[in-house]
Design a protein around this motif. Sequence first.
Motif, PDB file in Angstrom:
ATOM      1  N   GLU A 191       0.834  -1.214   0.000  1.00 53.52           N
ATOM      2  CA  GLU A 191       0.000   0.000   0.000  1.00 53.52           C
ATOM      3  C   GLU A 191       0.863   1.256   0.000  1.00 53.52           C
ATOM      4  OE1 GLU A 191      -3.712   0.584   0.388  1.00 53.52           O
ATOM      5  OE2 GLU A 191      -3.321  -1.194  -0.821  1.00 53.52           O
ATOM      6  N   PHE A 192       1.806   1.329   0.933  1.00 51.48           N
ATOM      7  CA  PHE A 192       2.630   2.529   1.075  1.00 51.48           C
ATOM      8  C   PHE A 192       3.514   2.754  -0.154  1.00 51.48           C
ATOM      9  CE2 PHE A 192       6.678   4.482   2.345  1.00 51.48           C
ATOM     10  CZ  PHE A 192       6.214   5.735   2.715  1.00 51.48           C
TER      11      PHE A 192
ATOM     12  N   SER B  56       6.783   0.037  -8.178  1.00 51.62           N
ATOM     13  CA  SER B  56       6.220  -1.255  -8.543  1.00 51.62           C
ATOM     14  C   SER B  56       6.669  -2.219  -7.451  1.00 51.62           C
ATOM     15  CB  SER B  56       6.782  -1.669  -9.906  1.00 51.62           C
ATOM     16  OG  SER B  56       6.495  -3.020 -10.163  1.00 51.62           O
TER      17      SER B  56
ATOM     18  N   SER C 100       3.331   1.498  -3.235  1.00 54.18           N
ATOM     19  CA  SER C 100       2.570   1.729  -4.469  1.00 54.18           C
ATOM     20  C   SER C 100       2.124   3.179  -4.565  1.00 54.18           C
ATOM     21  CB  SER C 100       1.352   0.810  -4.540  1.00 54.18           C
ATOM     22  OG  SER C 100       1.764  -0.535  -4.605  1.00 54.18           O
ATOM     23  N   LYS C 101       1.677   3.735  -3.436  1.00 52.53           N
ATOM     24  CA  LYS C 101       1.254   5.138  -3.408  1.00 52.53           C
ATOM     25  C   LYS C 101       2.421   6.090  -3.694  1.00 52.53           C
ATOM     26  CE  LYS C 101      -2.747   4.609  -0.455  1.00 52.53           C
ATOM     27  NZ  LYS C 101      -3.253   4.582   0.915  1.00 52.53           N
ATOM     28  N   GLN C 102       3.637   5.620  -3.445  1.00 49.95           N
ATOM     29  CA  GLN C 102       4.822   6.436  -3.708  1.00 49.95           C
ATOM     30  C   GLN C 102       5.302   6.262  -5.155  1.00 49.95           C
ATOM     31  OE1 GLN C 102       5.613   8.498  -1.230  1.00 49.95           O
ATOM     32  NE2 GLN C 102       4.069   7.449  -0.006  1.00 49.95           N
ATOM     33  N   GLY C 103       4.591   5.411  -5.916  1.00 49.46           N
ATOM     34  CA  GLY C 103       4.928   5.236  -7.329  1.00 49.46           C
ATOM     35  C   GLY C 103       5.846   4.065  -7.649  1.00 49.46           C
TER      36      GLY C 103
END
Length: 121
Positions: free
Chosen positions: A21-22, A29, A24-27
């Motif tokens: 979650e964390f 993969s 992925s939100k930071q961009g």
Amino acid sequence: MPIKKILVVDDSPTERFALIEFLSKQGFSVVTAENGEDGVVKSKAEKPDLILMDVVMPGINGYQATRTISRDEETRNIPIIMTTSKDQETDKIWGMRQGAFDYMTKPLDLEELLKKIQAIG
């Protein structure tokens, strides 16, 4: 080399989910492995830019997996940050001797983790 793909190796579904979650939100993969053995296999198959490695796992533990990955010609240039509840200085020293690039104790400070990732990439 910018960090784009991160392999999270942790036997805890909760930890894996939180990091997916964390990150992925930071961009980033994110690829996951549930144990050390799977982590070694996926480090070769996925060629991640960074590995976040838990220590306490069934079968091959994080120290053994880190040693294997860091000594393999194919994967030795992948930086590994150990992420573990083992917080003794001797644990950290041992982790670094196995080839870890850095060492963080759980619960992870996600902002600090992000800074470490950015410093590597």
